[in-house]
Design an enzyme around this catalytic site. Sequence first.
Site, mmCIF file in Angstrom:
data_model
loop_
_atom_site.group_PDB
_atom_site.id
_atom_site.type_symbol
_atom_site.label_atom_id
_atom_site.label_comp_id
_atom_site.label_asym_id
_atom_site.label_seq_id
_atom_site.Cartn_x
_atom_site.Cartn_y
_atom_site.Cartn_z
ATOM 1 N N CYS A 111 3.407 0.424 33.119
ATOM 2 C CA CYS A 111 3.892 1.028 31.877
ATOM 3 C C CYS A 111 5.407 1.248 31.876
ATOM 4 O O CYS A 111 6.007 1.407 30.816
ATOM 5 C CB CYS A 111 3.167 2.345 31.616
ATOM 6 N N HIS A 249 7.163 5.739 25.898
ATOM 7 C CA HIS A 249 5.936 4.994 26.183
ATOM 8 C C HIS A 249 4.791 5.672 25.442
ATOM 9 O O HIS A 249 4.600 6.886 25.554
ATOM 10 C CB HIS A 249 5.680 4.979 27.687
ATOM 11 N N ASN A 279 -2.367 2.655 23.842
ATOM 12 C CA ASN A 279 -1.439 2.462 24.951
ATOM 13 C C ASN A 279 -1.429 0.984 25.313
ATOM 14 O O ASN A 279 -2.418 0.454 25.804
ATOM 15 C CB ASN A 279 -1.905 3.315 26.139
#
Length: 322
Positions: A111, A249, A279
Amino acid sequence: MGFAIIGSALATPDQVVTNDDLTQFMTTSDEWIRQRTGIERRHVVQTETTESLATDVAHQLLRKSGITADELDLILVATMSPTYTMPSVAATVAGAIGAHNVMSLDIGSACTGFVAALSAARGLATVRHDRYVMVIGAEVLSKILDWHDRSTAILFGDGAGGVLLDMQSAHGAYLGERFITQGQDGQKLTAGLTGNHSPFAVPTDGDPYFRMDGHAVYNFVVKTAPDLITALLAQTHTDITDVDVVVFHQANQRMVEQLANKVGLTAAQCPFNMDEYGNTAGASEPILFAELVASGRIRPGDKVLFCAFGGGLTAGAALIEY
């Protein structure tokens, strides 16, 4: 050395999976997921691949910027979900768009990958005297999810986003960066464990699925990310009120809101799109960034702070002037 973003783009699968769709596989509800994560739906591949989504973004970037594939010097792709271990996604993209005289490289920082790729792009371009650099985040996380595991399957989606950089432009700037790695806790967030059945090894089994200790990861993020942002602002002599947009993020809306509150950011500084995409790991920041540029929310001269966190465990932040 310049750092001008001269193009941004995103690509997502056509298929949309809602929270209600997930009730076919697990005990959950739309309300339960929304309240805990802010996610309402996610885009999930049918025939698309990490490489095809990244290639779509690459074609868009060339078209929007007016740059030809032959003019590219470097292609970086942040991904934790390539179709193959080899060739790299970046090499496949280069071949698909006809960029033959480039260095191509995948960045495997989960990520945190896109922020790490921006840093790598700047560093490599400085040493190599590159001009045009393509940085893409692309993920197909749906193939590594256990779709019966409520703790992970509700969170993730597929997609790609990216930017094209002109490293010799007088416009824009790369103002600073900060990173942290807490590798001793890396087993708290894993995916794609490879087994070993070599005749010379003690046999071990693999596990293709995404596994997460959600509590440990949450604690890592809320403890480290605010300090990371504060240190970056101090390093660059930037007041928090001078940051126009923070591209976080898109992991979990409640968690990101807690980070923003700790640092003193306003809601207006911290846009979200996880309700639509979930996500998407290394693709989440460039997808959000591309949307914000397209809508006019990010304009030339704005200071934009990228902040990402996840597997490793790692966290990174970069401050740019658009």
